[in-house]
Every structure is written in C-alpha cells, then in structure tokens.
Design a protein around this motif. Structure first.
Motif, PDB file in Angstrom:
ATOM      1  N   LYS A 170       0.836  -1.198   0.000  1.00  0.00           N
ATOM      2  CA  LYS A 170       0.000   0.000   0.000  1.00  0.00           C
ATOM      3  C   LYS A 170       0.874   1.252   0.000  1.00  0.00           C
ATOM      4  CE  LYS A 170      -4.504   0.877   1.845  1.00  0.00           C
ATOM      5  NZ  LYS A 170      -5.472   0.653   2.898  1.00  0.00           N
ATOM      6  N   ALA A 171       1.939   1.233   0.779  1.00  0.00           N
ATOM      7  CA  ALA A 171       2.844   2.377   0.852  1.00  0.00           C
ATOM      8  C   ALA A 171       3.516   2.616  -0.503  1.00  0.00           C
ATOM      9  CB  ALA A 171       3.895   2.155   1.934  1.00  0.00           C
ATOM     10  N   GLU A 172       3.901   1.521  -1.175  1.00  0.00           N
ATOM     11  CA  GLU A 172       4.510   1.651  -2.508  1.00  0.00           C
ATOM     12  C   GLU A 172       3.535   2.267  -3.500  1.00  0.00           C
ATOM     13  OE1 GLU A 172       6.163  -1.983  -4.054  1.00  0.00           O
ATOM     14  OE2 GLU A 172       7.153  -2.415  -2.141  1.00  0.00           O
ATOM     15  N   LEU A 173       2.264   1.749  -3.486  1.00  0.00           N
ATOM     16  CA  LEU A 173       1.234   2.280  -4.398  1.00  0.00           C
ATOM     17  C   LEU A 173       0.987   3.766  -4.139  1.00  0.00           C
ATOM     18  CD1 LEU A 173      -1.352  -0.643  -4.424  1.00  0.00           C
ATOM     19  CD2 LEU A 173       0.042   0.115  -6.349  1.00  0.00           C
ATOM     20  N   TRP A 174       0.930   4.130  -2.862  1.00  0.00           N
ATOM     21  CA  TRP A 174       0.658   5.530  -2.510  1.00  0.00           C
ATOM     22  C   TRP A 174       1.795   6.429  -2.983  1.00  0.00           C
ATOM     23  CZ3 TRP A 174       2.849   9.047   1.037  1.00  0.00           C
ATOM     24  CH2 TRP A 174       2.086  10.199   1.253  1.00  0.00           C
ATOM     25  N   ALA A 175       3.022   5.976  -2.783  1.00  0.00           N
ATOM     26  CA  ALA A 175       4.181   6.764  -3.200  1.00  0.00           C
ATOM     27  C   ALA A 175       4.176   6.945  -4.722  1.00  0.00           C
ATOM     28  CB  ALA A 175       5.484   6.088  -2.748  1.00  0.00           C
ATOM     29  N   LYS A 176       3.819   5.858  -5.432  1.00  0.00           N
ATOM     30  CA  LYS A 176       3.754   5.918  -6.907  1.00  0.00           C
ATOM     31  C   LYS A 176       2.672   6.910  -7.356  1.00  0.00           C
ATOM     32  CE  LYS A 176       3.629   2.889 -10.893  1.00  0.00           C
ATOM     33  NZ  LYS A 176       3.397   1.530 -11.385  1.00  0.00           N
ATOM     34  N   LYS A 177       1.523   6.856  -6.658  1.00  0.00           N
ATOM     35  CA  LYS A 177       0.399   7.744  -6.994  1.00  0.00           C
ATOM     36  C   LYS A 177       0.800   9.209  -6.795  1.00  0.00           C
ATOM     37  CE  LYS A 177      -4.515   8.177  -6.008  1.00  0.00           C
ATOM     38  NZ  LYS A 177      -5.615   7.775  -5.128  1.00  0.00           N
ATOM     39  N   VAL A 178       1.464   9.504  -5.697  1.00  0.00           N
ATOM     40  CA  VAL A 178       1.897  10.871  -5.400  1.00  0.00           C
ATOM     41  C   VAL A 178       2.878  11.346  -6.473  1.00  0.00           C
ATOM     42  CG1 VAL A 178       3.261  12.261  -3.774  1.00  0.00           C
ATOM     43  CG2 VAL A 178       1.470  10.740  -2.924  1.00  0.00           C
ATOM     44  N   GLU A 179       3.758  10.455  -6.856  1.00  0.00           N
ATOM     45  CA  GLU A 179       4.747  10.807  -7.876  1.00  0.00           C
ATOM     46  C   GLU A 179       4.081  11.108  -9.222  1.00  0.00           C
ATOM     47  OE1 GLU A 179       8.468   8.533  -9.955  1.00  0.00           O
ATOM     48  OE2 GLU A 179       8.186   8.209  -7.783  1.00  0.00           O
ATOM     49  N   ASP A 180       3.090  10.273  -9.604  1.00  0.00           N
ATOM     50  CA  ASP A 180       2.347  10.495 -10.856  1.00  0.00           C
ATOM     51  C   ASP A 180       1.619  11.837 -10.829  1.00  0.00           C
ATOM     52  OD1 ASP A 180       3.241   8.081 -11.784  1.00  0.00           O
ATOM     53  OD2 ASP A 180       1.358   6.988 -11.338  1.00  0.00           O
ATOM     54  N   GLU A 181       1.020  12.153  -9.693  1.00  0.00           N
ATOM     55  CA  GLU A 181       0.287  13.430  -9.566  1.00  0.00           C
ATOM     56  C   GLU A 181       1.254  14.612  -9.732  1.00  0.00           C
ATOM     57  OE1 GLU A 181      -1.877  13.481  -5.886  1.00  0.00           O
ATOM     58  OE2 GLU A 181      -3.339  12.002  -6.582  1.00  0.00           O
ATOM     59  N   LEU A 182       2.412  14.489  -9.142  1.00  0.00           N
ATOM     60  CA  LEU A 182       3.404  15.563  -9.267  1.00  0.00           C
ATOM     61  C   LEU A 182       3.827  15.744 -10.730  1.00  0.00           C
ATOM     62  CD1 LEU A 182       5.680  14.957  -6.141  1.00  0.00           C
ATOM     63  CD2 LEU A 182       4.273  16.973  -6.594  1.00  0.00           C
ATOM     64  N   LYS A 183       4.026  14.623 -11.456  1.00  0.00           N
ATOM     65  CA  LYS A 183       4.393  14.697 -12.873  1.00  0.00           C
ATOM     66  C   LYS A 183       3.311  15.404 -13.681  1.00  0.00           C
ATOM     67  CE  LYS A 183       7.381  10.631 -13.268  1.00  0.00           C
ATOM     68  NZ  LYS A 183       7.473   9.263 -13.833  1.00  0.00           N
ATOM     69  N   GLU A 184       2.031  15.039 -13.402  1.00  0.00           N
ATOM     70  CA  GLU A 184       0.899  15.665 -14.125  1.00  0.00           C
ATOM     71  C   GLU A 184       0.861  17.160 -13.865  1.00  0.00           C
ATOM     72  OE1 GLU A 184      -3.014  13.953 -13.860  1.00  0.00           O
ATOM     73  OE2 GLU A 184      -2.168  11.924 -13.892  1.00  0.00           O
ATOM     74  N   GLN A 185       1.082  17.543 -12.617  1.00  0.00           N
ATOM     75  CA  GLN A 185       1.062  18.975 -12.274  1.00  0.00           C
ATOM     76  C   GLN A 185       2.188  19.723 -12.997  1.00  0.00           C
ATOM     77  OE1 GLN A 185       1.157  19.313  -8.006  1.00  0.00           O
ATOM     78  NE2 GLN A 185      -1.030  18.783  -7.790  1.00  0.00           N
ATOM     79  N   ARG A 186       3.337  19.098 -13.095  1.00  0.00           N
ATOM     80  CA  ARG A 186       4.466  19.735 -13.807  1.00  0.00           C
ATOM     81  C   ARG A 186       4.144  19.898 -15.286  1.00  0.00           C
ATOM     82  NH1 ARG A 186       8.496  15.869 -10.875  1.00  0.00           N
ATOM     83  NH2 ARG A 186       8.689  16.948  -8.883  1.00  0.00           N
ATOM     84  N   LYS A 187       3.493  18.848 -15.868  1.00  0.00           N
ATOM     85  CA  LYS A 187       3.121  18.932 -17.294  1.00  0.00           C
ATOM     86  C   LYS A 187       2.123  20.063 -17.528  1.00  0.00           C
ATOM     87  CE  LYS A 187       3.773  14.165 -18.856  1.00  0.00           C
ATOM     88  NZ  LYS A 187       3.070  12.954 -19.290  1.00  0.00           N
TER      89      LYS A 187
END
Length: 188
Positions: A47-64
């Motif tokens: 769960k912690a891995e999935l959450w970290a991945k999700k946060v990272e994806d959101e940050l990438k989208e915001q940068r785009k």
C-alpha cells in the motif's frame, strides 16, 4: 502410668533451616529469535509503494500542466460561422386554449354565483330582522294595552250567616309553674 507421663512430656518442633537450597542446574538451549512474517506487514508495504507511486504520478501531471503550450490561431483565417437554413417546413400554429383562461372563466362564474348567494343571504337577514322588529312592536303594543288601569267592579258574595257555637266555653286554669321543683334540683 508410664504411658501417661510420656504423653504429658513436652516436645518442641524443630526450627526451620533458612539456608538457601541449591537447585540442580539444567542447561536447555535458548529460543532462537526469528522475525515475524505477518501478512499485514506485506500488505502495508504494498500500500505504501502504491501511494508513493500515486503521489509521484500526480506531481508529474502537475508539472506537465504548468508548462505553457500555445496553439496556432487557425480560427482567425477561417470564414465566420453562418448557420444553414432549415429544410423543414415552417411550424403551423393551431388554435389553442390556455387552461388559465378556462380557469379564469370558471372562477368568474363561481364569484358571480357566490355574490348572488351573499345578496340572498343579506336579504333574508334583513327580512328576518324586519319581522322581528314588527313582532316586538306588536308585543309592546299589547303590553301597553294590558297595562292600562281599569277599575274592577265591586264583587258581591253570599251573605255570611252568624250562628252560635255548640261547643262549651273554655274553663280557665292557672299555669303550673315548676319553679319550686327546679330550685330543689339546683340545691342538690
């Protein structure tokens, strides 16, 4: 007799020895420590891995989204929008009756009927009031007529015949006072 003396003889209990008792030493192998393998820990790690991945994806989208990209303005060079004429025939309107008009006519008829009833009720009330006043006038006239003083004629009765009585006259007696007896009772 000897037995009795022996039974009477005092024998104290021996004292306890408080010296430490040595236990035999038995050497057993100690428990080996191994880490627990709980399913909750593995699930938590996933769960912690999935959450970290999700946060990272959101940050990438915001940068785009933050990167500005201008599109070409083709609209300026195109012809303006002109709506096409419809191929359908024009709509033909038929006669129609609004429900509000029908309701207004019904309401007007009801109001007129109500007004007529109110007028009839008022006339009936006035008529009853007039009848009541007329009845009161007649009652007052009759009362006045009855209240007029009229002299009553002298009444004539049969003449009273006076006859002598057959009974004997009463013999007078002195009253018997009990004063003497009462005085005697009071003295006692």
């Amino acid at each position: 007799m000897f037995v009795l003396l022996k039974a009477r003889e005092f024998h104290a209990q021996p004292l306890q020895s408080f010296s430490p008792v040595e236990m035999p030493s038995i050497s057993k192998p100690t428990t080996k420590v191994e880490p627990f393998n709980l399913s909750a820990d593995t699930r938590g790690a996933k769960k912690a891995e999935l959450w970290a991945k999700k946060v990272e994806d959101e940050l990438k989208e915001q940068r785009k989204k933050a990167v500005f990209k201008a599109h070409s303005s083709n609209v300026l060079y195109q012809a303006p929008f002109v709506p096409k004429k419809s191929l359908k025939q024009n709509t033909i309107f038929d006669e129609f009756n609004l429900n509000s008009e029908k309701r207004a006519e019904e309401r007007a008829a009801y109001e007129m009927h109500k007004r007529e009833r109110e007028i009839q009720d008022e006339e009936l009330i006035l008529q009853r009031q007039a009848e009541k006043e007329e009845e009161e006038r007649q009652n007052i006239a009759m009362l006045r007529k009855q209240l007029v003083h009229k002299a009553n004629p002298i009444r004539t009765y049969k003449p009273v015949a006076i006859t002598s009585s057959d009974k004997q006259l009463t013999i007078p007696e002195s009253p018997s006072w009990h004063a003497a007896k009462d005085r005697k009772v009071l003295r006692i």
